[in-house]
Write an enzyme that holds these catalytic residues in place. Structure first.
Site: not given
Ligand code: GLU
Length: 303
Positions: A242-243
């Site tokens: 994920s970011k």
């Protein structure tokens, strides 16, 4: 005539597309094309505070660069608040939604008093404090009143038979948050129904939301789509990419390489076709490979 298959990709615009989110995008597109169906994009920006300005346009451009273009004008959840409120009103009228005055610490205290304080994915199982009324406390959120039989069994096309006792695992869940925003569970169920989604293909991290969504579909008299949850791309720390744990935005100088990598995560052969170099050719070959790997299956929802 309603098409036999409508699928969708529903990203939250919290950042650009990365190697993990491309897997869900590609899988949902391939499954739609393999079924001769439609593929729609929905921008899930209902949780405004988490959204990054401009990320929606970036996502659409990245998808287009990968040859993945929505068959209809994309839908933005932030434009559909009236629709979500109507669904909430319907649930209230059915006696299946109620106002809740509890803060997180109220919930934690009530659970501790019962000797049950273990959070699940950081979420506390709601103990039902406001089920029978607010007792003079001000309403903050709205919750779904689980039906007495809240054990949901369903079959995922990849994960196989699944079951969850929603009362034990989640409790009466939030439909409208204390900050006035509509919850993902409500928005996704209303949107999937309004867009005529017959097949949901999305990341495995969302699989355990499915029983809540099935209960809401039943309460609102909406059909339940067929579900397929795709493998996750893991970051170096073993968590879902994920970011937050450093996923780099897709390098769109070479969209074919990004698609090939996503295809490998989905179990497609590493060489598809005769080493196609054009994006469109690769996608066409990938549709055939997908069809062989994931033959069509009908709805398989149990009670
Ligand atoms: N918006 C969700 C996400 O980006 C996906 C929701 C769904 O596919 O049901 O994680």
């Amino acid at each position: 005539m309603t098409p036999a298959y409508t699928g969708r990709f529903a990203p939250s615009p919290t950042g650009p597309l990365h190697a993990g989110s491309l897997v869900a995008a590609l899988a949902s597109w391939l499954d739609a094309r393999a079924h001769g169906g439609r593929w729609l994009v929905r921008i899930e920006d209902v949780d405004r505070p988490r959204c990054v300005p401009g990320a929606d346009e970036t996502l659409l451009q990245q998808l287009a660069a990968c040859g993945l273009v929505s068959d209809e004008v994309p839908l933005w959840q932030s434009r559909r608040h009236d629709r979500y409120q109507r669904a909430l009103d319907d649930l209230v009228a059915l006696g299946m939604a109620y106002p809740c005055a509890c803060s997180r610490s109220d919930i934690a205290e009530a659970l501790a008093a019962r000797g049950r304080s273990r959070p699940r994915h950081g979420e506390l199982v709601y103990p039902g404090t406001c089920r029978e009324g607010l007792h003079g406390r001000p309403a903050r959120a709205w919750r779904f009143r689980l039906p007495p039989a809240s054990r949901v069994a369903w079959t995922d096309r990849r994960l196989g038979p699944q079951a969850q006792d929603v009362a034990a695992e989640v409790g009466d869940f939030v439909l409208r948050r204390a900050d006035g925003l509509y919850a993902y569970q409500l928005a996704v169920v209303v949107d999937d129904a309004d867009q005529g989604i017959t097949h949901v293909v999305r990341g495995e991290d969302l699989a355990d939301n499915t029983p809540r969504q099935i209960l809401l579909q039943r309460a609102l008299g909406l059909p339940t789509p067929v579900y397929l949850h795709t493998p996750l791309v893991l970051a170096a720390d073993g968590q879902k990419l994920s970011k937050q744990n450093g996923a780099a935005p897709l390098d769109l100088r070479d969209p074919l390489a990004a698609l090939q990598q996503a295809g490998r995560v989905l179990g497609l052969p590493s060489r598809i076709g005769d080493a196609p170099t054009a994006l469109g050719d690769w996608l066409q070959h990938a549709v055939h490979a997908w069809r062989a790997a994931w033959p069509a299956r009908g709805p398989t929802i149990g009670a």
